[in-house]
Design a protein around this motif. Structure first.
Motif, short mmCIF file in Angstrom:
data_model
loop_
_atom_site.label_atom_id
_atom_site.label_comp_id
_atom_site.label_asym_id
_atom_site.label_seq_id
_atom_site.Cartn_x
_atom_site.Cartn_y
_atom_site.Cartn_z
N GLU A 153 -6.27 11.09 20.15
CA GLU A 153 -6.45 10.18 21.81
C GLU A 153 -6.54 10.97 23.12
O GLU A 153 -5.56 12.33 23.21
N ALA A 165 -3.07 11.93 25.87
CA ALA A 165 -2.13 11.35 25.45
C ALA A 165 -1.33 13.21 24.42
O ALA A 165 -1.84 13.26 23.08
N ARG A 178 5.25 7.81 21.00
CA ARG A 178 4.06 6.56 21.57
C ARG A 178 4.84 5.60 22.73
O ARG A 178 3.82 5.30 23.99
N ALA A 198 0.40 5.98 23.48
CA ALA A 198 -0.34 6.39 22.68
C ALA A 198 -0.29 5.12 21.88
O ALA A 198 0.45 4.49 21.02
N PHE A 228 -1.92 12.64 19.07
CA PHE A 228 -2.27 11.36 18.14
C PHE A 228 -3.34 10.98 18.09
O PHE A 228 -4.68 10.83 18.42
#
Length: 231
Positions: free
Chosen positions: A81, A84, A189, A194, A228
């Protein structure tokens, strides 16, 4: 305390030599993470990395050839991602004979592993693991084991600082691309906004404090960077 599932750190070698190699090899970890073809006619489609030509199973890679050339010459790769990423000081504390605060102790040789992830201004995450697989307390005298069959105790932390042929400590490889347990993963997260699978992508500055001779816990500290993997 919680039983260990897929330790982020947690991610070390199994105690039995045969099991250890299979548990730590990149070829056992990478396929558990989502991969897609990076370009070509099948770009973006899910694929499985091909390890048939791999000679060094201790060196991890984000991209590999695809099984059965599914990607038609393109790479089968993890996609992270954008925006992130995380950096942290990770501390692992293993104690092979957990003590009682008041000095009394009716259970001997209970083993616990605590993992602390210091994200600086983002906060600190921590989790403690024990072997809670049995119906009574007898199992806590065995080291907690993650989903790769990896048992982690004081001796294991010490062995993770052994220097491998590439000149790096064992944990520099052993921690890469290993998912965290669900609670740590959810917390990461939430902090970084994320949705993917948080994994460590780089390990540095490994430092061990071994006080087993004094009856104290063994402490392994290191710096990590991670991201991530998109689902």
């Amino acid at each position: 305390m919680t039983s260990s599932r897929s330790l982020l750190a947690l991610a070390l070698l199994a105690t039995l030599p045969g099991l250890a190699r299979a548990a730590v090899d990149c070829t056992a970890r990478e396929p558990n993470l989502p991969h897609v073809c990076d370009k070509g006619p099948n770009a973006g489609q899910a694929c499985v990395p091909d390890f048939s030509a791999v000679t060094d199973t201790l060196t991890c890679s984000v991209s590999r050839p695809a099984q059965n050339d599914f990607c038609l010459g393109a790479k089968c790769t993890m996609v992270f991602e954008k925006g992130a990423t995380f950096s942290a000081v990770m501390t692992m504390i293993a104690d092979n004979n957990v003590s009682a605060l008041d000095g009394s102790q009716t259970i001997q040789n209970a083993i616990a592993l605590t993992v602390i992830i210091d994200l600086g201004k983002r906060g600190v995450l921590s989790q403690t693991y024990q072997n809670l697989s049995g119906a009574d307390l007898s199992t806590i005298a065995s080291a907690p084991v993650d989903s790769f069959g990896v048992a982690i105790d004081e001796q294991r932390l010490q062995s993770e600082t052994d220097i491998r042929p590439d000149g790096k400590e064992a944990i520099v490889n052993d921690l890469l691309f290993r998912p965290q347990d669900s609670e740590l993963a959810d917390a990461l997260r939430a902090i970084f906004g994320a949705t993917g699978i948080p994994v460590v992508t780089k390990v540095s500055s490994v430092s061990l404090t071994d006080r087993r001779a004094d009856g104290l816990a063994t402490v392994l500290r290191l710096k990590v960077k991670g991201g991530f993997v998109a689902n």
